[in-house]
Design a protein around this motif. Sequence first.
Motif, short mmCIF file in Angstrom:
data_model
loop_
_atom_site.label_atom_id
_atom_site.label_comp_id
_atom_site.label_asym_id
_atom_site.label_seq_id
_atom_site.Cartn_x
_atom_site.Cartn_y
_atom_site.Cartn_z
N ARG A 57 2.27 64.24 40.00
CA ARG A 57 1.50 63.20 39.31
C ARG A 57 0.43 62.60 40.24
NH1 ARG A 57 3.52 59.48 34.82
NH2 ARG A 57 4.10 61.56 34.11
N GLU A 61 -3.61 62.96 39.91
CA GLU A 61 -4.46 61.77 39.79
C GLU A 61 -5.57 61.81 40.83
OE1 GLU A 61 -0.98 58.75 38.08
OE2 GLU A 61 -1.54 58.71 40.20
N ILE A 80 -0.71 66.22 34.38
CA ILE A 80 -0.07 64.91 34.23
C ILE A 80 0.62 64.78 32.87
CG2 ILE A 80 -0.48 62.41 34.14
CD1 ILE A 80 -2.81 62.89 36.11
N GLU A 83 5.06 67.25 34.02
CA GLU A 83 5.69 67.55 35.30
C GLU A 83 7.12 68.08 35.19
OE1 GLU A 83 4.34 64.59 34.49
OE2 GLU A 83 2.86 63.99 35.97
N ARG A 300 3.60 57.73 26.86
CA ARG A 300 3.72 57.17 28.21
C ARG A 300 4.87 56.15 28.28
NH1 ARG A 300 -0.06 57.25 32.25
NH2 ARG A 300 -2.06 58.24 31.84
N ASP A 304 7.99 59.13 29.07
CA ASP A 304 7.48 59.59 30.37
C ASP A 304 8.57 60.25 31.21
OD1 ASP A 304 5.10 59.47 32.31
OD2 ASP A 304 6.83 58.84 33.50
#
Lengths: 361, 453
Positions: A57, A61, A80, A83, A300, A304
């Motif tokens: 992640r 980013e 992203i 994962e 999210r 997540d």
Amino acid sequence: MPKAKTDAGSGAEPAVVPAQDEDFALHSLQEKLAADRRYTPNKEELLNLYEQMVLIRRFEERAGQLYGLGLIGGFCHLYIGQEAVAVGLQSALDSNRDSVITGYRDHGHMLAYGIDPKVIMAELTGREAGISRGKGGSMHMFSVEHKFYGGHGIVGAQVSLGAGLAFAHKYREDGGVAMAYFGDGAANQGQVYESFNMAALWKLPIIFVIENNGYAMGTAVKRGSAETHFYRRGTAFRIPGMQVDGMDVLEVRKAAEVALEYVRAGNGPVLMELNTYRYRGHSMSDPAKYRSREEVQDVREKRDPIEHVKQDLVALGVDEAALKEIDKRVRAQVAESADFAESSPEPDLSELYTDVLVERY
Amino acid sequence: MAIELKMPALSPTMEEGKLARWLVKEGDEVSSGDILAEIETDKATMEFEAVDEGTVGKILVAEGTEGVKVGTVIAVLAGEGEDASAVSASAPKAEAAPAAEAAPAAARPEAPAPVAKKDPEVPFGTNMKTSTVREALRDAMAEEMRRDPRVFVMGEEVAEYQGAYKVTQGLLEEFGPQRVIDTPITEYGFAGIGTGAAMGGLRPIIEFMTFNFAMQAIDHIINSAAKTNYMSGGQMRCPIVFRGPNGAAARVGAQHSQNYGPWYANVPGLVVIAPYDASDAKGLLKAAIRSEDPVVFLENELVYGRTFELPELDDHVLPIGKARIMREGKDVTIVSYSIGVGLALEAAEQLAGEGIEAEVIDLRTLRPLDKETVLASLAKTNRMVVAEEGFPVCSIASEIIAICMEEGFDNLDAPVVRVCNEDVPLPYAANLEKAALIDTPRIVEAVRKVCYR
């Protein structure tokens, strides 16, 4: 008879009573997974999985930032949100004999295989020190040493190539299994089914992994696929299917073990559908107007994969400080790889003509 | 009315065959669908069926007869109410068929091939035997499979059928189904599997029934096989051979007749070989199988059955990337490859009668191209014709002309001329096909033109 069949029979009640023995084989792995969905890790294992996911992640980013700064060019597809798929599956592989191949969204798979983030980031910036010496870029990275065979830019090509890796395992009788990742978009390519047919016909040791992130570039699954349950798509070739929550690394790991046991026993291929989600656009230039902010935010907040592991870790008695320690270590590692990628020199111009051919004629 | 049974053409390129066995005898009643005889072509043994009903009158060609031309009357059938013995008496004698008319327009005579200059790569004094190109290719594969257990052959009909063109004949028997693998009709898929197997450390030979079908698979040949070594910074190799017949056969129409040499030769990362004779076919295929690079090996169906001299060497391997001077001459150079070499040699022979000494160069490898040999010959003769069985636009001929312009301009006494097929999809009609394809008279005419004769 496939070994898994008897195993499933001795486990919990199958969800559906199969009409016929043969059809049962196609569902048996799914049923085996349904009976016991999650891998039970020890604390150390789970911390390790967590660290790999956090690394992916943070790495991605940072790659996004470097792209914005013009340090990374061309196409750049970030992992992203997805994962848990690469980390969970690859944690079950035997890195001494199994092989992996994927498409162009490949940074995460490489990190999950323990490849040095510095040489990956340096490839993204097109530097001499990059894993492909700056000549491949984001979509074309390979590590034969790690049995990671790319990094392929043509949608679906890695499925036939992966079947070829499996063919080589079988030919050499080395006990290895090939894992070929592809997306819900690639799943509509013709060569995927050509490969399914031959892999099943020849009982090749391969796990076909469909990472279903919901969108083939900008086309939602339901707009591009007549059969949206991708795990069923091997049925015509008598390939057993598995549907897996790709946001739960422990379920992914468990599913990988079920599939690997079946494939290693010489039963031929397995098709796994991993339901996952990418938070970013298809590539860096994609504004992702085809879905709502709310949809992304919802995933999210509720699904997540990293948050999921965090909760599991807390349940195992890991304290916040330990997690912070990992986060800090990962940030330092990513910062180091970014610095390395930025400060390494570009390839010498003489590299233009190297490695076109291996031999001189 | 007696019915004449004629030697049938059993493949697009068949001109003659062996009448292996009669399954009927004189006086037998036959009806439509009965098997009358077995006929061997250079590719297979075929059954010859009766179309009409009647009584076998006279058998005119005995079983075991070889070289029976297509169209020869081999037996006579008496129809209903006819006296079989009377029919036989009045039956015509077996005659040589008008082969030139009966045979497909594009089929070139398979023998004798014009005698080429000895290949300097073959050691002086080497014993020579004769071999067809087909046998030479098969032997090359068999020898390399004995030598290296990583080598395997995969493709449509390569194993149990013994090869659609019999090139893999006998390999299944010697090496077994693990190494001689029949695929479903799925070019894209098996080209990808072969490429992946090469990446995984094996040495695949992928046979396409024709390179026309390889267009289905061209993504793997180009995007997967050719580019990976470069894209991986030299880390991931792809030692694979894609082989099969390429170019026009005979009367098979536009979709089965294209020469893909220029397509593949356009791509960096590939080696492209297109041999003409048996020695080059064998020596270069062995080199291709041993190469660490991906090789496209373009054969020609019409040349498979031709017989040439082949060196009797334990390990006949030729260098990739070297052209061969097939005939020396001082007045003009004819550059060609594959089936065009035979035409160029014929043209040179004819031109010698007119007092023009033509040098004939067989490129053999299209990528990397042996510019040095071409330019050295140009420096000697100052005139050049490129003869290519293929489309003219963006062809190998175009490339040779560009090289001569860029690097041999001062040696040119006349513009380089290309002689290719006509710029049309290959037609089916015999006369149109003949008109579309390169031939010897066109090469001769072009040579006269560049020699200002």
